[in-house]
Write a protein that holds these residues in place. Structure first.
Motif, PDB file in Angstrom:
ATOM      1  N   GLN A 145     -21.866 -17.835 -23.372  1.00 13.89           N
ATOM      2  CA  GLN A 145     -21.459 -18.590 -24.448  1.00 13.89           C
ATOM      3  C   GLN A 145     -20.014 -18.396 -24.643  1.00 13.89           C
ATOM      4  O   GLN A 145     -19.290 -19.142 -25.199  1.00 13.89           O
ATOM      5  CB  GLN A 145     -22.122 -18.155 -25.465  1.00 13.89           C
ATOM      6  CG  GLN A 145     -23.644 -18.702 -25.514  1.00 13.89           C
ATOM      7  CD  GLN A 145     -24.396 -18.405 -26.664  1.00 13.89           C
ATOM      8  OE1 GLN A 145     -24.863 -17.376 -26.779  1.00 13.89           O
ATOM      9  NE2 GLN A 145     -24.527 -19.318 -27.719  1.00 13.89           N
TER      10      GLN A 145
ATOM     11  N   PHE B  22     -14.411 -27.158 -26.195  1.00 12.11           N
ATOM     12  CA  PHE B  22     -15.857 -27.105 -26.280  1.00 12.11           C
ATOM     13  C   PHE B  22     -16.227 -25.499 -26.373  1.00 12.11           C
ATOM     14  O   PHE B  22     -15.994 -24.541 -26.085  1.00 12.11           O
ATOM     15  CB  PHE B  22     -16.719 -27.332 -25.077  1.00 12.11           C
ATOM     16  CG  PHE B  22     -16.488 -29.078 -24.868  1.00 12.11           C
ATOM     17  CD1 PHE B  22     -17.833 -29.687 -25.162  1.00 12.11           C
ATOM     18  CD2 PHE B  22     -15.567 -29.484 -24.134  1.00 12.11           C
ATOM     19  CE1 PHE B  22     -18.037 -31.135 -25.080  1.00 12.11           C
ATOM     20  CE2 PHE B  22     -15.611 -30.973 -24.231  1.00 12.11           C
ATOM     21  CZ  PHE B  22     -16.714 -31.692 -24.635  1.00 12.11           C
TER      22      PHE B  22
ATOM     23  N   THR C 228     -25.672 -22.997 -27.560  1.00  8.66           N
ATOM     24  CA  THR C 228     -27.019 -22.739 -27.261  1.00  8.66           C
ATOM     25  C   THR C 228     -26.815 -22.121 -25.757  1.00  8.66           C
ATOM     26  O   THR C 228     -26.257 -23.133 -24.989  1.00  8.66           O
ATOM     27  CB  THR C 228     -28.047 -23.928 -27.272  1.00  8.66           C
ATOM     28  OG1 THR C 228     -28.099 -24.011 -28.851  1.00  8.66           O
ATOM     29  CG2 THR C 228     -29.375 -23.409 -26.896  1.00  8.66           C
TER      30      THR C 228
ATOM     31  N   CYS D  18     -26.472 -25.970 -24.447  1.00 11.48           N
ATOM     32  CA  CYS D  18     -25.583 -27.103 -25.413  1.00 11.48           C
ATOM     33  C   CYS D  18     -23.936 -26.765 -25.106  1.00 11.48           C
ATOM     34  O   CYS D  18     -23.780 -25.736 -25.469  1.00 11.48           O
ATOM     35  CB  CYS D  18     -26.232 -27.158 -26.600  1.00 11.48           C
ATOM     36  SG  CYS D  18     -25.282 -28.153 -27.623  1.00 11.48           S
TER      37      CYS D  18
ATOM     38  N   GLU E  56     -20.796 -27.973 -27.197  1.00  7.96           N
ATOM     39  CA  GLU E  56     -20.286 -28.845 -28.341  1.00  7.96           C
ATOM     40  C   GLU E  56     -18.748 -28.925 -28.464  1.00  7.96           C
ATOM     41  O   GLU E  56     -17.938 -27.914 -28.386  1.00  7.96           O
ATOM     42  CB  GLU E  56     -21.107 -28.043 -29.256  1.00  7.96           C
ATOM     43  CG  GLU E  56     -20.746 -28.568 -30.869  1.00  7.96           C
ATOM     44  CD  GLU E  56     -21.599 -27.987 -31.941  1.00  7.96           C
ATOM     45  OE1 GLU E  56     -22.605 -28.075 -32.180  1.00  7.96           O
ATOM     46  OE2 GLU E  56     -20.923 -26.962 -32.608  1.00  7.96           O
TER      47      GLU E  56
ATOM     48  N   LYS F 190     -16.179 -30.312 -31.839  1.00  9.18           N
ATOM     49  CA  LYS F 190     -16.240 -30.561 -33.135  1.00  9.18           C
ATOM     50  C   LYS F 190     -14.641 -31.122 -33.014  1.00  9.18           C
ATOM     51  O   LYS F 190     -13.760 -30.787 -32.941  1.00  9.18           O
ATOM     52  CB  LYS F 190     -16.340 -29.633 -34.059  1.00  9.18           C
ATOM     53  CG  LYS F 190     -17.805 -28.752 -33.994  1.00  9.18           C
ATOM     54  CD  LYS F 190     -18.081 -28.075 -35.243  1.00  9.18           C
ATOM     55  CE  LYS F 190     -19.420 -27.629 -35.194  1.00  9.18           C
ATOM     56  NZ  LYS F 190     -19.910 -26.622 -36.230  1.00  9.18           N
TER      57      LYS F 190
ATOM     58  N   THR G 171     -19.203 -34.536 -34.412  1.00 11.10           N
ATOM     59  CA  THR G 171     -19.519 -33.539 -33.635  1.00 11.10           C
ATOM     60  C   THR G 171     -20.229 -33.960 -32.291  1.00 11.10           C
ATOM     61  O   THR G 171     -21.150 -34.780 -32.456  1.00 11.10           O
ATOM     62  CB  THR G 171     -20.433 -32.355 -34.189  1.00 11.10           C
ATOM     63  OG1 THR G 171     -19.757 -31.750 -35.200  1.00 11.10           O
ATOM     64  CG2 THR G 171     -21.001 -31.255 -33.421  1.00 11.10           C
TER      65      THR G 171
ATOM     66  N   ARG H  30     -22.361 -33.415 -28.896  1.00 10.24           N
ATOM     67  CA  ARG H  30     -22.897 -32.292 -28.348  1.00 10.24           C
ATOM     68  C   ARG H  30     -23.555 -32.739 -26.787  1.00 10.24           C
ATOM     69  O   ARG H  30     -24.073 -33.891 -26.749  1.00 10.24           O
ATOM     70  CB  ARG H  30     -24.236 -31.991 -28.818  1.00 10.24           C
ATOM     71  CG  ARG H  30     -23.813 -31.106 -30.052  1.00 10.24           C
ATOM     72  CD  ARG H  30     -25.381 -30.537 -31.025  1.00 10.24           C
ATOM     73  NE  ARG H  30     -24.966 -29.946 -32.209  1.00 10.24           N
ATOM     74  CZ  ARG H  30     -24.756 -30.493 -33.271  1.00 10.24           C
ATOM     75  NH1 ARG H  30     -24.825 -31.897 -33.373  1.00 10.24           N
ATOM     76  NH2 ARG H  30     -24.252 -29.614 -34.345  1.00 10.24           N
TER      77      ARG H  30
ATOM     78  N   TRP I 225     -26.198 -31.642 -23.824  1.00  9.08           N
ATOM     79  CA  TRP I 225     -27.144 -30.799 -23.400  1.00  9.08           C
ATOM     80  C   TRP I 225     -27.453 -30.924 -21.826  1.00  9.08           C
ATOM     81  O   TRP I 225     -27.537 -31.939 -21.102  1.00  9.08           O
ATOM     82  CB  TRP I 225     -28.652 -31.005 -23.892  1.00  9.08           C
ATOM     83  CG  TRP I 225     -28.643 -30.716 -25.549  1.00  9.08           C
ATOM     84  CD1 TRP I 225     -28.053 -31.553 -26.601  1.00  9.08           C
ATOM     85  CD2 TRP I 225     -28.889 -29.424 -26.129  1.00  9.08           C
ATOM     86  NE1 TRP I 225     -28.210 -30.828 -27.716  1.00  9.08           N
ATOM     87  CE2 TRP I 225     -28.687 -29.619 -27.478  1.00  9.08           C
ATOM     88  CE3 TRP I 225     -29.511 -28.404 -25.488  1.00  9.08           C
ATOM     89  CZ2 TRP I 225     -29.061 -28.722 -28.252  1.00  9.08           C
ATOM     90  CZ3 TRP I 225     -29.745 -27.235 -26.508  1.00  9.08           C
ATOM     91  CH2 TRP I 225     -29.670 -27.411 -27.805  1.00  9.08           C
TER      92      TRP I 225
ATOM     93  N   GLU J 292     -31.925 -32.349 -26.720  1.00  6.86           N
ATOM     94  CA  GLU J 292     -32.391 -31.055 -27.259  1.00  6.86           C
ATOM     95  C   GLU J 292     -33.573 -30.395 -26.941  1.00  6.86           C
ATOM     96  O   GLU J 292     -33.697 -29.225 -26.998  1.00  6.86           O
ATOM     97  CB  GLU J 292     -32.145 -31.216 -28.869  1.00  6.86           C
ATOM     98  CG  GLU J 292     -32.188 -29.945 -29.384  1.00  6.86           C
ATOM     99  CD  GLU J 292     -31.623 -30.279 -31.146  1.00  6.86           C
ATOM    100  OE1 GLU J 292     -31.700 -29.040 -31.840  1.00  6.86           O
ATOM    101  OE2 GLU J 292     -31.067 -31.217 -31.429  1.00  6.86           O
TER     102      GLU J 292
END
Length: 161
Positions: free
Chosen positions: A33, A41, A45, A59, A61, A63, A68, A70, A72, A95
């Protein structure tokens, strides 16, 4: 999987870290992560079931002040040879892990539903040469650019002590 030489990305990068440390960056969810994804980004998850047949779900992401976004991804581990080789499939998903066709996400026509990522790590004198091949992602594409940005982030995390 795919033999079309125009439809894969190959990136070779050296890191000033031993192979087992680079390996953990790919296989430990908390470390993964910290670096995965293009600049801008985050990875809220990262589920990694590190065994052949195990599922991974990630995931990415981004913002902005207005929204936002996302994205996956899911896949299955096909080969695990710690700390030198990792092979997994990758598909866009929702998701819940249900595979989504790339064309439904606005990707170019002909984008495959299933791709394959191959990571080879070779350690020499405390440094690691990583070769990453992503079959199903065209060279010169945004996907290749995203990988290069992610590996810049990975290098920075590996340099932290």
């Amino acid at each position: 999987m795919m033999s079309d030489s125009e439809n894969w990305v190959r990136i070779v990068q050296e890191f000033q870290a031993p192979a087992n440390r680079v390996w953990r960056m790919w296989t430990d969810p908390a470390l993964f992560q910290k670096w995965y994804g293009p600049k801008g980004f985050s990875v809220p998850t990262a589920e990694i079931d590190l065994r052949v047949g195990g599922i991974r779900k990630v995931c990415m992401e981004m913002k902005t002040p207005d929204t936002t976004m996302r994205m996956w991804f899911t896949g299955v581990y096909k080969e695990i040879s710690e700390p030198s080789r990792l092979v997994y499939t990758e598909s866009m998903c929702d998701e819940d892990g249900n595979i989504i066709s790339p064309k439904d996400m606005g990707m170019p026509e002909g984008s495959p539903d299933l791709t394959e990522v191959i990571i080879d790590l070779l350690e020499q004198d405390g440094r690691t040469r990583m070769t990453m091949v992503h079959r199903g992602v065209p060279a010169g594409s945004a996907g290749e650019g995203g990988w290069k940005q992610a590996f810049e982030k990975l290098d920075a995390v590996l340099k932290e002590r």
